[in-house]
Design a protein around this motif. Structure first.
Motif, short mmCIF file in Angstrom:
data_model
loop_
_atom_site.label_atom_id
_atom_site.label_comp_id
_atom_site.label_asym_id
_atom_site.label_seq_id
_atom_site.Cartn_x
_atom_site.Cartn_y
_atom_site.Cartn_z
N ALA A 1 0.68 -0.98 -0.37
CA ALA A 1 -0.52 0.37 0.11
C ALA A 1 0.68 1.23 -0.06
O ALA A 1 1.04 2.58 -0.21
CB ALA A 1 -0.49 -0.26 1.01
N ARG A 2 2.04 1.56 0.17
CA ARG A 2 3.25 1.92 0.39
C ARG A 2 3.65 2.03 -0.88
O ARG A 2 5.11 2.44 -0.31
CB ARG A 2 3.87 2.45 1.49
CG ARG A 2 3.41 2.46 2.87
CD ARG A 2 4.37 3.00 3.37
NE ARG A 2 4.90 2.02 4.75
CZ ARG A 2 5.43 3.01 5.33
NH1 ARG A 2 6.26 3.77 5.80
NH2 ARG A 2 6.13 1.78 6.08
N GLY A 3 3.24 1.20 -1.96
CA GLY A 3 4.18 1.28 -3.06
C GLY A 3 5.65 0.23 -3.00
O GLY A 3 5.95 0.66 -3.94
N ALA A 4 5.60 -0.09 -2.39
CA ALA A 4 6.50 -1.09 -1.91
C ALA A 4 6.83 -3.03 -3.37
O ALA A 4 5.25 -2.69 -3.67
CB ALA A 4 6.19 -1.54 -0.90
N ASP A 5 7.59 -2.54 -4.72
CA ASP A 5 7.29 -3.40 -5.26
C ASP A 5 8.59 -4.40 -5.03
O ASP A 5 9.28 -4.71 -5.16
CB ASP A 5 8.08 -2.23 -6.32
CG ASP A 5 8.41 -3.75 -7.70
OD1 ASP A 5 7.33 -3.58 -7.78
OD2 ASP A 5 8.90 -2.61 -8.75
N MET A 6 7.72 -5.43 -5.26
CA MET A 6 8.27 -7.06 -4.88
C MET A 6 8.06 -7.67 -5.95
O MET A 6 8.72 -8.84 -5.65
CB MET A 6 7.58 -7.69 -3.36
CG MET A 6 8.16 -6.79 -2.21
SD MET A 6 6.48 -7.05 -0.77
CE MET A 6 5.73 -6.19 -1.25
N GLU A 7 7.95 -7.88 -6.59
CA GLU A 7 7.97 -8.32 -7.68
C GLU A 7 8.03 -8.23 -9.16
O GLU A 7 8.32 -9.11 -10.03
CB GLU A 7 5.93 -8.72 -8.67
CG GLU A 7 5.38 -8.97 -7.87
CD GLU A 7 3.80 -8.27 -6.99
OE1 GLU A 7 3.24 -7.36 -7.84
OE2 GLU A 7 3.20 -8.38 -5.73
N SER A 8 9.29 -7.49 -9.05
CA SER A 8 10.07 -6.90 -10.13
C SER A 8 11.48 -6.82 -9.49
O SER A 8 11.56 -6.36 -8.31
CB SER A 8 9.18 -5.80 -11.01
OG SER A 8 9.81 -4.71 -10.43
N GLY A 9 12.01 -6.90 -10.73
CA GLY A 9 13.96 -6.33 -10.10
C GLY A 9 14.75 -7.58 -10.12
O GLY A 9 14.02 -8.25 -10.63
N LEU B 1 17.97 -9.76 -8.51
CA LEU B 1 17.72 -10.63 -7.27
C LEU B 1 17.84 -9.30 -6.03
O LEU B 1 17.30 -9.94 -5.00
CB LEU B 1 18.96 -11.85 -7.70
CG LEU B 1 18.65 -13.61 -6.28
CD1 LEU B 1 17.60 -13.55 -6.85
CD2 LEU B 1 19.99 -13.93 -6.38
N ILE B 2 19.15 -9.37 -6.18
CA ILE B 2 19.60 -8.41 -5.28
C ILE B 2 18.43 -7.24 -5.03
O ILE B 2 18.24 -6.95 -4.05
CB ILE B 2 20.80 -7.27 -6.11
CG1 ILE B 2 21.73 -8.54 -6.02
CG2 ILE B 2 20.77 -6.09 -4.17
CD1 ILE B 2 23.32 -7.89 -6.54
N HIS B 3 17.49 -6.47 -6.07
CA HIS B 3 16.15 -5.65 -5.45
C HIS B 3 15.18 -6.42 -5.04
O HIS B 3 14.52 -5.95 -3.99
CB HIS B 3 16.04 -5.52 -7.38
CG HIS B 3 15.34 -4.11 -6.43
ND1 HIS B 3 15.03 -2.92 -6.63
CD2 HIS B 3 13.41 -4.32 -6.81
CE1 HIS B 3 13.69 -2.31 -7.09
NE2 HIS B 3 12.81 -3.16 -6.97
N ARG B 4 15.64 -7.97 -5.83
CA ARG B 4 14.30 -8.64 -4.87
C ARG B 4 14.87 -8.46 -3.15
O ARG B 4 13.87 -8.51 -2.20
CB ARG B 4 14.10 -9.56 -5.22
CG ARG B 4 12.99 -9.34 -6.61
CD ARG B 4 12.85 -10.99 -7.25
NE ARG B 4 12.22 -10.53 -8.21
CZ ARG B 4 10.75 -11.18 -9.17
NH1 ARG B 4 10.63 -12.44 -8.39
NH2 ARG B 4 10.80 -11.42 -9.90
N ALA B 5 15.97 -8.79 -2.63
CA ALA B 5 16.06 -8.97 -1.87
C ALA B 5 15.73 -8.39 -0.64
O ALA B 5 15.76 -8.41 0.16
CB ALA B 5 17.64 -10.13 -1.54
N LYS B 6 16.64 -6.93 -1.22
CA LYS B 6 16.16 -5.81 -0.96
C LYS B 6 14.89 -4.24 -0.70
O LYS B 6 14.57 -5.11 0.81
CB LYS B 6 16.96 -4.78 -1.51
CG LYS B 6 18.26 -4.24 -1.40
CD LYS B 6 18.89 -3.26 -1.39
CE LYS B 6 20.36 -2.10 -1.46
NZ LYS B 6 20.92 -1.58 -2.59
N ALA B 7 14.38 -5.20 -1.47
CA ALA B 7 12.24 -5.09 -1.01
C ALA B 7 12.40 -6.35 0.11
O ALA B 7 11.23 -5.72 0.31
CB ALA B 7 12.38 -5.67 -1.91
N LEU B 8 13.26 -7.17 0.95
CA LEU B 8 12.29 -8.13 1.39
C LEU B 8 12.54 -6.93 2.89
O LEU B 8 12.02 -7.27 3.82
CB LEU B 8 13.02 -8.96 1.63
CG LEU B 8 12.18 -10.77 0.85
CD1 LEU B 8 13.86 -12.05 0.66
CD2 LEU B 8 11.28 -11.18 0.58
#
Lengths: 282, 268
Positions: free
Chosen positions: B183-191, B193-200
């Motif tokens: 809801a705050r715009g976190a993007d967990m579906e794209s990018g 491997l590193i981007h996704r790990a950071k998104a966690l």
């Protein structure tokens, strides 16, 4: 202008399992821009499920959701942009805080929007002011703050995205009376300042009566009614059947009427009650 | 969604399987696994599969649920099938360039697929029909002989039941936090491997914070109720075995014997 519109919105949980349940059933709504709507309903009436559809977190089983006239599940629509337009504050939002300073946590939303550093800074300061967080708190760790302060940090985190529709799911649950007052007043400030549409879920009829111009009553997954505040609170008996009530002050006036006093029964705030009583006295 | 995972879930009911003593259910599950792994031929696998089907019929768990629980293991099945199919030596039945498929490869792969499916589906029945509490009580009871060598059986069982109890809570919590950050715009579906790990990070930090505070609260609540380990502790629900449990266990042993007989018979 219509800000939020739903057409035959239906959502069913756990299709094909023993736990299958229709949480939202054929909801048709039209909420005007700039309205402050109170949403009331018994636990499990589908309020929380409904609002999670409005920013595209849940996909409807059937039906459509239109924000500013655009279908959010249209192929060309970007759900992330919808979420910046429709800000959603969950119940107990302080559990979503994760950054090491208050400032960074409020900036999370604006940062995801891809705003410039200057703009982010500006918004953080502005929203911190709206929710009454003093500048020295901004550099502190959010985990050092009190419960009420954490709550305000979390609300500021959503407000900083400057959504044109702000939805809050019981924003004052579990706070002391003074904390409740503060936060509700701050929401009102945001509503006035940004001319935003605000949807407020609450279990307190008093709060809804004082702040909302219209009330949406949910019952067993459907919209029971969506009317101006006085009209809704004039249906005290119907509300009672749904396990809801009217503000205490309204109850007082209903009882007075029952005992033969000639008083109005469309009274739902204390201020208004005092005014009317004084009028009667003179 | 995370909520759709059914492995390890408990579905309350009132069937024969629900009523069995959980200790016997664990033993029978062991016997069932033995049936599958003792089988050396296709025919010898039949008793195990039939036993599982009888189990499902007796548990009144919908068949669709079993199919659903198998979904997550499809990749594993495909991966191991490919390995077995192409890399086993034996009588060649198909050859193209360096790819060869052998008779042994085909039979072995077929048996393995049946084995994995029956194993997952069959042992899922244990958790579908036994509440986590009953399950850990049963484990504690079955392991109790180890108390003689000072093994902390009760503590282990308590840890297991707490862990099991909080799995759904944590899943729900994760779902909630994910929604809040989205809801705050976190993007967990794209990018990448590193981007996704950071998104966690926005999910893991709140999750750990709440898990720790929950653990503290639980510890306090247990202390308030004078919990001090297993010594002298009595139970509200005593485990008791009846003729029904012994009969069902004997029934499963008959099936296991059938597997051995079929092994010998088919080999000879």
């Amino acid at each position: 202008m219509t800000a939020v519109k739903t057409e035959n919105l239906t959502y069913t949980y756990g299709i094909g399992t023993p736990f299958e349940k229709t949480a939202v059933n054929d909801v048709n709504l039209e909420i005007e821009q700039g309205e402050l709507v109170g949403i009331i309903g018994h636990t499990g009436s589908g309020k929380s499920t409904l609002i999670q559809h409005l920013n595209g977190l849940l996909k409807p089983t059937s039906g459509r959701i239109l924000i500013d006239g655009a279908d959010i599940w249209d192929k060309s629509a970007n759900r992330r942009d919808v979420r910046f337009k429709v800000g959603l504050v969950f119940q107990y939002p302080e559990y979503q805080i994760f950054e090491d300073t208050v400032e960074k946590d409020i900036a999370f939303g604006p940062k995801n929007m891809g705003l410039s550093d200057d703009e982010i800074k500006k918004r953080v300061i502005e929203t911190a002011e709206i929710v009454g967080l003093s500048p020295e708190i901004l550099t502190k760790s959010p985990f050092e703050l009190s419960g009420g302060q954490k709550r305000r940090v979390a609300i500021a985190g959503v407000m900083a995205m400057e959504p044109s529709v702000l939805i809050l799911d019981e924003p004052v649950a579990g706070l002391d009376p003074r904390g409740r007052e503060k936060i509700l007043a701050q929401i009102k400030t945001y509503h006035a300042k940004k001319n935003a549409t605000v949807l407020l879920i609450s279990h307190s009829m008093e709060d809804v009566a004082r702040y909302a111009s219209k009330i949406l009553v949910m019952n067993e997954g459907s919209v029971y009614c969506y009317e101006d505040t006085p009209i809704v609170f004039s249906k005290a008996e119907e509300l009672a059947k749904m396990g809801l009530s009217v503000p205490q002050i309204t109850k007082v006036f209903l009882k007075l009427k029952e005992r033969g006093f000639d008083v109005r029964t469309d009274i739902y705030t204390i201020d208004f009650a005092i005014k009317k009583l004084l009028e009667m006295k003179n | 969604m995370l909520k759709d995972i059914t492995i390890g879930q408990f579905f309350p009911g009132n069937s024969l399987l629900h009523k069995l003593d959980p200790r016997f259910k664990i033993i029978i599950t062991g016997i069932f696994i033995a049936m599958l792994f003792a089988a050396q031929t296709f025919t010898a696998l039949i008793p195990g599969v039939v036993f599982m089907i009888i189990g499902y019929a007796a548990s009144k768990i919908p068949f669709s649920l079993m199919i659903k629980s198998l979904k997550p293991i499809i990749p594993i099945i495909i991966f191991t099938s490919i390995l077995n199919l192409f890399f086993l030596d034996g009588i060649v039945i198909f050859k193209l360039w360096i790819i060869k498929i052998t008779y042994d490869g085909v039979t072995y792969t077929g048996m393995m697929i049946i084995r994995i499916i029956a194993l997952i589906a069959g042992s899922s029945l244990l958790t579908y029909t036994t509440s986590p509490i009953a399950l850990t009580d049963a484990i504690e009871s079955l392991l109790s002989p180890l108390k003689k060598i000072k093994f902390p059986v009760h503590e282990l069982a308590m840890m297991m039941s707490i862990a099991l109890r909080f799995i759904p809570t944590l899943i729900e919590e994760t779902d909630k936090i994910m929604s809040a950050q989205k809801a705050r715009g976190a993007d967990m579906e794209s990018g990448g491997l590193i981007h996704r790990a950071k998104a966690l990070t926005p999910i893991l930090v709140p999750l750990f914070v709440s898990a720790f505070s929950r653990a503290m609260e639980l510890a306090t609540a247990m202390e308030c109720r004078c919990y001090r380990g297993g010594e002298g502790r009595t139970r509200l629900k005593q485990l008791s075995s009846s003729a029904r449990d012994y009969l069902t266990t004997s029934f499963s042993l008959i099936f296991l014997n059938m597997v051995f007989l079929l092994n010998v018979y088919m080999a000879g």
